[in-house]
Design a protein around this motif. Structure first.
Motif, PDB file in Angstrom:
ATOM      1  N   GLU A   4     -18.240 -42.957  -6.810  1.00 42.63           N
ATOM      2  CA  GLU A   4     -18.991 -42.473  -5.663  1.00 42.63           C
ATOM      3  C   GLU A   4     -18.945 -40.959  -5.675  1.00 42.63           C
ATOM      4  OE1 GLU A   4     -18.023 -44.058  -1.842  1.00 42.63           O
ATOM      5  OE2 GLU A   4     -17.900 -46.087  -2.617  1.00 42.63           O
ATOM      6  N   VAL A   5     -20.127 -40.366  -5.519  1.00 40.57           N
ATOM      7  CA  VAL A   5     -20.211 -38.903  -5.521  1.00 40.57           C
ATOM      8  C   VAL A   5     -20.919 -38.490  -4.243  1.00 40.57           C
ATOM      9  CG1 VAL A   5     -21.140 -36.882  -6.692  1.00 40.57           C
ATOM     10  CG2 VAL A   5     -20.340 -38.848  -8.027  1.00 40.57           C
ATOM     11  N   GLU A   6     -20.296 -37.592  -3.508  1.00 40.74           N
ATOM     12  CA  GLU A   6     -20.910 -37.096  -2.299  1.00 40.74           C
ATOM     13  C   GLU A   6     -21.414 -35.690  -2.559  1.00 40.74           C
ATOM     14  OE1 GLU A   6     -18.792 -37.399   1.338  1.00 40.74           O
ATOM     15  OE2 GLU A   6     -17.995 -39.369   0.847  1.00 40.74           O
ATOM     16  N   THR A   7     -22.664 -35.455  -2.138  1.00 51.40           N
ATOM     17  CA  THR A   7     -23.243 -34.117  -2.291  1.00 51.40           C
ATOM     18  C   THR A   7     -23.443 -33.534  -0.911  1.00 51.40           C
ATOM     19  OG1 THR A   7     -25.477 -35.005  -2.257  1.00 51.40           O
ATOM     20  CG2 THR A   7     -24.457 -34.733  -4.409  1.00 51.40           C
ATOM     21  N   PRO A   8     -23.294 -32.237  -0.783  1.00 49.89           N
ATOM     22  CA  PRO A   8     -23.487 -31.636   0.546  1.00 49.89           C
ATOM     23  C   PRO A   8     -24.952 -31.726   0.963  1.00 49.89           C
ATOM     24  CG  PRO A   8     -23.223 -29.945  -1.114  1.00 49.89           C
ATOM     25  CD  PRO A   8     -22.993 -31.251  -1.800  1.00 49.89           C
ATOM     26  N   GLU A   9     -25.182 -31.821   2.249  1.00 52.28           N
ATOM     27  CA  GLU A   9     -26.545 -31.861   2.762  1.00 52.28           C
ATOM     28  C   GLU A   9     -27.135 -30.453   2.680  1.00 52.28           C
ATOM     29  OE1 GLU A   9     -28.468 -32.574   7.053  1.00 52.28           O
ATOM     30  OE2 GLU A   9     -27.154 -34.178   6.357  1.00 52.28           O
ATOM     31  N   VAL A  10     -28.336 -30.356   2.120  1.00 52.52           N
ATOM     32  CA  VAL A  10     -28.973 -29.048   1.924  1.00 52.52           C
ATOM     33  C   VAL A  10     -30.262 -29.026   2.724  1.00 52.52           C
ATOM     34  CG1 VAL A  10     -30.007 -27.484   0.260  1.00 52.52           C
ATOM     35  CG2 VAL A  10     -27.991 -28.825  -0.378  1.00 52.52           C
ATOM     36  N   SER A  11     -30.446 -27.971   3.510  1.00 53.85           N
ATOM     37  CA  SER A  11     -31.676 -27.802   4.275  1.00 53.85           C
ATOM     38  C   SER A  11     -32.252 -26.449   3.883  1.00 53.85           C
ATOM     39  CB  SER A  11     -31.359 -27.850   5.770  1.00 53.85           C
ATOM     40  OG  SER A  11     -32.526 -27.575   6.492  1.00 53.85           O
ATOM     41  N   LEU A  12     -33.482 -26.429   3.535  1.00 55.53           N
ATOM     42  CA  LEU A  12     -34.104 -25.195   3.053  1.00 55.53           C
ATOM     43  C   LEU A  12     -35.380 -24.959   3.832  1.00 55.53           C
ATOM     44  CD1 LEU A  12     -34.038 -22.930   0.919  1.00 55.53           C
ATOM     45  CD2 LEU A  12     -35.349 -24.452  -0.559  1.00 55.53           C
ATOM     46  N   GLU A  13     -35.473 -23.831   4.481  1.00 57.11           N
ATOM     47  CA  GLU A  13     -36.681 -23.459   5.202  1.00 57.11           C
ATOM     48  C   GLU A  13     -37.191 -22.148   4.629  1.00 57.11           C
ATOM     49  OE1 GLU A  13     -36.477 -23.420   9.440  1.00 57.11           O
ATOM     50  OE2 GLU A  13     -35.182 -25.186   9.492  1.00 57.11           O
TER      51      GLU A  13
END
Length: 121
Positions: A4-13
């Motif tokens: 299981e690999v968790e990736t950080p949530e990325v928000s790009l505006e």
């Protein structure tokens, strides 16, 4: 095996600048044009003409061109006009060739049997 690999949530505006291009309104008006031309009938007789032109060779370098232009909307009204051309009649001259009559008279020949004649080629 399970991974299981968790990736950080990325928000790009990303805000792009608003670009407005206004072109001036163009109106073209031309006056209505009426043209009446009356010409006399023309009859032309011309001799046969032969024209020889020299051969021409032209070489030009290859050109690469890239052009980017903004889209442009253009409305142009052209005036209506009418043109009448005169009737033209062309006649070529008639040619008649006559050959003279030829008459040939040959003298009468008598053959002598005692004489031996022989033709050599």
């Amino acid at each position: 095996m399970e991974v299981e690999v968790e990736t950080p949530e990325v928000s790009l505006e990303i805000e792009t600048p608003v670009v407005e291009i206004e072109t001036p309104a163009v109106e073209v008006e031309a006056p209505a044009v009426e043209v009446e031309i009356e010409t006399p009938a023309v009859e032309i007789e011309t001799p046969a003409v032969e024209i020889e032109t020299p051969a021409v060779e032209i070489e030009a370098p290859a050109v690469e061109l890239e052009v980017e232009a903004p889209a442009v909307e253009l409305e142009v009204e052209t005036p209506a006009f009418e043109v009448e051309t005169p009737a033209v009649e062309i006649e070529t001259p008639a040619v008649e060739i006559e050959t003279p009559a030829v008459e040939i008279e040959t003298p009468e020949l008598t053959s002598y049997p005692a004489a031996a004649t022989e033709l050599c080629f």
